[in-house]
Scaffold this motif. Structure first.
Motif, short mmCIF file in Angstrom:
data_model
loop_
_atom_site.label_atom_id
_atom_site.label_comp_id
_atom_site.label_asym_id
_atom_site.label_seq_id
_atom_site.Cartn_x
_atom_site.Cartn_y
_atom_site.Cartn_z
N GLU A 63 0.76 -1.30 0.10
CA GLU A 63 -0.31 0.02 -0.24
C GLU A 63 0.82 1.40 -0.04
O GLU A 63 0.36 2.09 -0.76
CB GLU A 63 -0.91 -0.18 0.85
CG GLU A 63 -1.74 1.27 1.24
CD GLU A 63 -2.52 1.13 2.18
OE1 GLU A 63 -2.68 1.86 3.54
OE2 GLU A 63 -3.92 0.55 2.38
N GLU A 64 1.95 1.34 0.28
CA GLU A 64 2.07 3.05 0.80
C GLU A 64 3.59 2.66 -0.14
O GLU A 64 4.21 3.95 -0.87
CB GLU A 64 3.21 2.46 2.02
CG GLU A 64 2.47 2.29 3.65
CD GLU A 64 3.12 2.88 4.61
OE1 GLU A 64 3.64 3.32 4.75
OE2 GLU A 64 2.83 2.18 6.10
N ASN A 65 4.25 1.82 -0.55
CA ASN A 65 5.01 1.87 -1.81
C ASN A 65 4.15 1.51 -3.46
O ASN A 65 3.26 0.47 -3.24
CB ASN A 65 5.87 0.81 -1.67
CG ASN A 65 6.22 1.36 -0.13
OD1 ASN A 65 6.91 0.64 0.47
ND2 ASN A 65 7.38 2.56 -0.19
N THR A 66 4.70 1.99 -4.29
CA THR A 66 3.72 2.02 -5.14
C THR A 66 4.76 0.73 -6.32
O THR A 66 5.20 0.53 -6.23
CB THR A 66 4.09 3.03 -6.11
OG1 THR A 66 5.56 3.02 -7.74
CG2 THR A 66 3.97 4.11 -6.33
N PRO A 67 3.72 0.01 -6.98
CA PRO A 67 4.32 -1.26 -7.69
C PRO A 67 5.17 -0.62 -8.68
O PRO A 67 6.44 -1.57 -9.12
CB PRO A 67 3.20 -1.74 -8.49
CG PRO A 67 1.97 -0.58 -8.92
CD PRO A 67 2.70 0.24 -6.94
N GLU A 68 5.11 -0.18 -9.47
CA GLU A 68 6.44 1.03 -9.72
C GLU A 68 8.45 0.45 -9.16
O GLU A 68 8.11 0.26 -9.73
CB GLU A 68 6.14 2.19 -10.78
CG GLU A 68 4.59 2.20 -11.54
CD GLU A 68 4.01 2.11 -10.35
OE1 GLU A 68 2.40 1.64 -11.66
OE2 GLU A 68 3.94 2.65 -9.73
N ASP A 79 1.99 -6.72 3.18
CA ASP A 79 0.28 -6.55 2.57
C ASP A 79 -0.30 -6.16 3.64
O ASP A 79 -0.32 -7.33 4.68
CB ASP A 79 -0.41 -7.43 1.17
CG ASP A 79 -1.37 -6.84 0.64
OD1 ASP A 79 -1.86 -5.72 1.72
OD2 ASP A 79 -1.93 -7.73 0.50
N ILE A 80 -0.67 -5.51 4.50
CA ILE A 80 -0.55 -5.69 6.14
C ILE A 80 -2.69 -4.92 6.28
O ILE A 80 -2.56 -4.02 5.69
CB ILE A 80 -0.15 -4.53 6.51
CG1 ILE A 80 1.28 -5.11 6.86
CG2 ILE A 80 -0.63 -4.83 8.41
CD1 ILE A 80 1.27 -5.66 7.36
N LYS A 81 -3.24 -5.56 6.66
CA LYS A 81 -4.69 -5.40 6.19
C LYS A 81 -5.65 -5.44 7.52
O LYS A 81 -5.97 -5.04 8.10
CB LYS A 81 -5.97 -5.90 5.59
CG LYS A 81 -5.76 -5.75 4.05
CD LYS A 81 -6.44 -6.96 3.81
CE LYS A 81 -6.40 -6.06 1.61
NZ LYS A 81 -5.03 -6.85 1.03
N ASP A 82 -5.32 -6.45 9.01
CA ASP A 82 -5.41 -5.99 10.08
C ASP A 82 -4.03 -6.82 11.29
O ASP A 82 -2.86 -6.87 11.20
CB ASP A 82 -6.28 -7.65 10.11
CG ASP A 82 -6.02 -9.25 9.54
OD1 ASP A 82 -4.94 -8.97 9.50
OD2 ASP A 82 -7.16 -9.58 9.19
N LEU A 83 -4.51 -7.08 12.05
CA LEU A 83 -3.21 -6.92 12.99
C LEU A 83 -3.11 -7.81 12.87
O LEU A 83 -1.79 -8.67 13.31
CB LEU A 83 -3.82 -6.87 14.87
CG LEU A 83 -3.24 -7.10 15.70
CD1 LEU A 83 -2.07 -5.83 15.70
CD2 LEU A 83 -3.99 -7.22 17.18
#
Length: 265
Positions: free
Chosen positions: A85-90, A105-109
């Motif tokens: 999320e924080e860095n782009t695919p490019e 890839d962080i969506k929860d605890l």
């Protein structure tokens, strides 16, 4: 070289001896320091502000969305740590053409715990990682929720932006005792003042990041939802998913106490 699978399913070949690390994720940079890896961190972003002494001995390689590839080339890292999320695919693709790039890839605890465990395995800090995981899990068992409140969490202004159900912040809101009124939405949707008023949140939390909400914005929001408790909150407690999580639940407990006692700011 050892083969590892990152949290996006990519297979990465990483050297057995990792002595030069570049981190492009602020919360994970702090984690590396807390795992005792200070001497191996050679590069980080301008947003990697924790711990306070992290500015010495490491190079600034730009931001999370705009990195200085030339500076990273000078550092010649053994491993680069990124986030989906924080860095782009490019950024990931460009760096992966030259260096091992591990992406979280962080969506929860639970994802946070997996990330801490994975980096501990890769960087040979298993005991430190497991201790940290147990400490974080233990802290979240001590939640003190007086009442669950219908809540809107704002991360941006002009336009207002909030958080949907598929975000780490939403998961933290839930654990903190807040019911996200925009849980039917996804990611970071824009909302207009009319929509905010229509959903009638009991509590509105104004985050310190990425937009720096402050005291002057409280009356602005109050004019939209006069009945809501409006509170400035430390965004790091809701969005940083590394070792800073040790501070999150105590912060949430204090926030609940303040709301219970009727303290708005």
């Amino acid at each position: 070289m050892n083969a590892w699978v990152d949290m996006t399913g990519r297979v990465i070949l990483i050297p057995k001896n990792i002595n030069r690390i570049v981190s492009l994720v602020p919360s994970q940079t702090e984690l590396l320091y807390d795992l005792g890896l200070k001497d191996r961190i050679v590069g980080k972003t301008v947003f990697c502000i924790h711990p306070k002494d992290s500015h010495s001995g490491t190079e600034n390689v730009g931001g999370t969305k705009k990195v200085r590839f030339d500076k990273i080339d000078e550092l010649n890292p053994d491993l680069i740590i990124c986030n989906k999320e924080e860095n782009t695919p490019e950024i990931v693709e460009t760096l992966a053409a030259k260096y091992p790039v591990w992406v979280s890839d962080i969506k929860d605890l639970n994802d946070s715990m997996k990330m801490i465990e994975s980096l501990g395995n890769i960087l040979d800090t298993q005991s430190e990682s497991q201790l940290l995981i147990e400490q974080i899990k233990d802290s979240f068992k001590k939640a003190k929720i007086y009442k669950r409140h219908r809540t809107a969490y704002l991360i941006w202004r002009n336009p207002y932006m909030t958080v949907g159900h598929d975000t780490f912040i939403h998961n933290m809101l839930t654990k903190a005792g807040f019911d996200n009124v925009f849980s039917d939405l996804m990611r970071y949707p824009e909302i207009d003042p009319e929509t905010l008023a229509e959903f009638k949140p009991e509590v509105i939390l104004l985050s310190s990041e990425p937009y720096p909400f402050n005291e002057k914005h409280i009356e602005e929001i109050k004019s939209i939802v006069p009945s809501a408790k409006i509170i400035l909150v430390d965004g790091e407690m809701f969005s940083w998913y590394g070792s800073r999580l040790l501070n999150s639940q105590p912060y949430f407990n204090e926030l609940q106490r303040r709301i219970h006692r009727g303290i708005n700011t």
